[in-house]
Design a protein around this motif. Structure first.
Motif, PDB file in Angstrom:
ATOM      1  N   LEU A   1       0.944  -1.088   0.004  1.00 13.70           N
ATOM      2  CA  LEU A   1       0.066   0.054   0.057  1.00 13.70           C
ATOM      3  C   LEU A   1       0.875   1.154  -0.092  1.00 13.70           C
ATOM      4  CD1 LEU A   1      -2.608  -1.145   2.692  1.00 13.70           C
ATOM      5  CD2 LEU A   1      -2.937  -0.930   0.211  1.00 13.70           C
TER       6      LEU A   1
ATOM      7  N   GLY B   1       0.662   1.889   4.086  1.00 12.81           N
ATOM      8  CA  GLY B   1      -0.707   1.620   4.683  1.00 12.81           C
ATOM      9  C   GLY B   1      -1.105   2.674   5.481  1.00 12.81           C
TER      10      GLY B   1
ATOM     11  N   TYR C   1      -5.123   3.670   5.807  1.00 16.11           N
ATOM     12  CA  TYR C   1      -5.996   2.597   5.291  1.00 16.11           C
ATOM     13  C   TYR C   1      -6.397   1.696   6.367  1.00 16.11           C
ATOM     14  CZ  TYR C   1      -4.251   3.903   0.571  1.00 16.11           C
ATOM     15  OH  TYR C   1      -4.092   4.592  -0.589  1.00 16.11           O
ATOM     16  N   GLN C   2      -7.395   0.933   5.984  1.00 16.86           N
ATOM     17  CA  GLN C   2      -7.854   0.035   7.178  1.00 16.86           C
ATOM     18  C   GLN C   2      -7.330  -1.349   6.714  1.00 16.86           C
ATOM     19  OE1 GLN C   2     -11.967   0.515   7.919  1.00 16.86           O
ATOM     20  NE2 GLN C   2     -11.981   2.535   8.074  1.00 16.86           N
TER      21      GLN C   2
ATOM     22  N   GLN D   1      -7.685   1.623  11.476  1.00 12.63           N
ATOM     23  CA  GLN D   1      -7.109   2.597  10.522  1.00 12.63           C
ATOM     24  C   GLN D   1      -5.672   2.982  10.740  1.00 12.63           C
ATOM     25  OE1 GLN D   1      -9.200   6.398  10.037  1.00 12.63           O
ATOM     26  NE2 GLN D   1      -7.828   6.883   8.433  1.00 12.63           N
TER      27      GLN D   1
ATOM     28  N   TYR E   1      -6.474  -6.382   4.063  1.00 13.88           N
ATOM     29  CA  TYR E   1      -6.682  -5.000   3.741  1.00 13.88           C
ATOM     30  C   TYR E   1      -8.093  -4.907   3.319  1.00 13.88           C
ATOM     31  CZ  TYR E   1      -7.284  -0.781   0.554  1.00 13.88           C
ATOM     32  OH  TYR E   1      -7.670   0.173  -0.114  1.00 13.88           O
TER      33      TYR E   1
ATOM     34  N   ASN F   1     -12.329   4.100   2.696  1.00 12.70           N
ATOM     35  CA  ASN F   1     -11.725   5.334   2.379  1.00 12.70           C
ATOM     36  C   ASN F   1     -10.434   5.432   2.723  1.00 12.70           C
ATOM     37  OD1 ASN F   1     -13.913   6.114   0.689  1.00 12.70           O
ATOM     38  ND2 ASN F   1     -14.566   7.458   2.155  1.00 12.70           N
ATOM     39  N   LYS F   2      -9.324   6.001   2.181  1.00 15.79           N
ATOM     40  CA  LYS F   2      -7.942   6.346   2.968  1.00 15.79           C
ATOM     41  C   LYS F   2      -8.254   6.808   3.980  1.00 15.79           C
ATOM     42  CE  LYS F   2      -3.464   7.849   2.160  1.00 15.79           C
ATOM     43  NZ  LYS F   2      -2.965   9.119   2.458  1.00 15.79           N
TER      44      LYS F   2
END
Length: 140
Positions: A54, A58, A61-62, A74, A117, A122-123
């Motif tokens: 990612l 990451g 991100y979740q 998150q 992931y 959403n980010k």
């Protein structure tokens, strides 16, 4: 007399093993076809192995463990060790897509091989409303 019996028994055992091998199921073409059709198991990954693909490892991100339902973290901070596969991670817990805490918390079990992931998240969870048009004021 005893020596001839043991030689006779070993010959019978050898011939039985040869016959047994010739009738084994590995030479059966239908069995070989089913083995090749089996799917390979997907390699399970720890949190850092998931995050390395990612952007920015990451962060934002979740991610969740595969056996969790409705719970995810998150990622807010990652402290990565030199090998790139181990470290520490912090994040904000989300339950059913809604943040359940305000402050980040250290994530436990980051080295266990059960992380995934969450692609639909959403980010960032910043909910911004679309800009409202200004009401038009007519001059009289």
């Amino acid at each position: 007399m005893m020596a001839s019996r043991s030689v006779g028994n070993s010959w019978k055992q050898l011939s039985f093993n040869l016959i047994k091998r010739s009738f084994s199921t590995s030479s059966n073409p239908s069995t070989a076809a089913t083995v090749s059709k089996c799917k390979r198991k997907k390699k399970k990954k720890n949190l850092f192995e998931v995050a390395e693909f990612l952007p920015n490892w990451g962060i934002g991100y979740q991610m969740a463990k595969t056996h969790w339902s409705g719970v995810a973290y998150q990622i807010t901070k990652i402290n990565l060790y030199k090998d790139g596969k181990h470290g520490k991670a912090w994040g904000i817990v989300h339950k059913d897509g809604v943040p359940a805490a305000d402050a980040p918390k250290k994530i436990s079990g980051v080295h266990k091989r059960c992380w995934k992931y969450i692609p639909n998240s959403n980010k960032t969870e910043q909910v911004t409303s679309p800009p409202q048009p200004e009401p038009e004021v007519q001059a009289t």
